[in-house]
Design a protein around this motif. Structure first.
Motif, PDB file in Angstrom:
ATOM      1  N   UNK A   1       0.907  -1.336  -0.165  1.00  8.62           N
ATOM      2  CA  UNK A   1       0.063   0.274  -0.090  1.00  8.62           C
ATOM      3  C   UNK A   1       0.811   1.345  -0.054  1.00  8.62           C
ATOM      4  N   UNK A   2       1.488   1.817  -1.168  1.00  2.00           N
ATOM      5  CA  UNK A   2       2.171   2.814  -1.116  1.00  2.00           C
ATOM      6  C   UNK A   2       1.335   4.035  -0.921  1.00  2.00           C
ATOM      7  N   UNK A   3       2.122   5.217  -0.417  1.00  6.09           N
ATOM      8  CA  UNK A   3       1.380   6.315  -0.461  1.00  6.09           C
ATOM      9  C   UNK A   3       2.417   7.572  -0.808  1.00  6.09           C
ATOM     10  N   UNK A   4       2.257   8.390  -1.631  1.00  5.63           N
ATOM     11  CA  UNK A   4       3.105   9.540  -1.919  1.00  5.63           C
ATOM     12  C   UNK A   4       2.373  10.841  -1.548  1.00  5.63           C
ATOM     13  N   UNK A   5       3.038  11.612  -0.937  1.00  7.83           N
ATOM     14  CA  UNK A   5       2.830  13.007  -0.642  1.00  7.83           C
ATOM     15  C   UNK A   5       2.600  13.143   0.905  1.00  7.83           C
ATOM     16  N   UNK A   6       1.991  13.955   1.289  1.00 10.13           N
ATOM     17  CA  UNK A   6       2.122  14.341   2.769  1.00 10.13           C
ATOM     18  C   UNK A   6       0.919  13.697   3.622  1.00 10.13           C
ATOM     19  N   UNK A   7      -0.075  13.364   3.029  1.00  3.95           N
ATOM     20  CA  UNK A   7      -1.234  12.745   3.661  1.00  3.95           C
ATOM     21  C   UNK A   7      -1.075  11.092   3.978  1.00  3.95           C
ATOM     22  N   UNK A   8      -1.021  10.886   5.400  1.00  4.05           N
ATOM     23  CA  UNK A   8      -0.880   9.516   5.668  1.00  4.05           C
ATOM     24  C   UNK A   8      -1.995   8.599   5.172  1.00  4.05           C
ATOM     25  N   UNK A   9      -1.718   7.326   5.330  1.00  2.00           N
ATOM     26  CA  UNK A   9      -2.778   6.269   4.924  1.00  2.00           C
ATOM     27  C   UNK A   9      -4.112   6.509   5.666  1.00  2.00           C
ATOM     28  N   UNK A  10      -5.244   6.456   5.064  1.00  2.00           N
ATOM     29  CA  UNK A  10      -6.606   6.276   5.591  1.00  2.00           C
ATOM     30  C   UNK A  10      -6.833   4.861   6.251  1.00  2.00           C
TER      31      UNK A  10
END
Length: 76
Positions: free
Chosen positions: A54-63
């Protein structure tokens, strides 16, 4: 869904033996990263199995809903 959490504070020295022990006997695993694929390869190598990534790029953490959906996919 029965699930656990292992939060790594540092990446190196990677806890290879610990990950290997923790992943024995589980149906699947989820690796949620705030980048694109640095940690997942190490976890898969130590666990000797594929992990739901589950990748996430940017400032917002995983929901929480993103993590829950990944856990459901990994536990099948």
């Amino acid at each position: 869904i029965k699930a656990g959490l292992r939060r790594l504070i540092t990446l190196w020295r990677f806890p290879e033996k610990r990950i290997e022990r923790l992943t024995k006997g589980i149906k699947g695993g989820v690796v949620a990263e705030m980048n694109y694929g640095v940690l997942v390869r190490e976890v898969e190598r130590a666990a000797m199995r594929r992990a739901e990534f589950v990748p996430k790029l940017g400032e917002n953490p995983h929901m929480p809903s993103e993590i829950l959906e990944s856990i459901r996919r990994a536990s099948k």
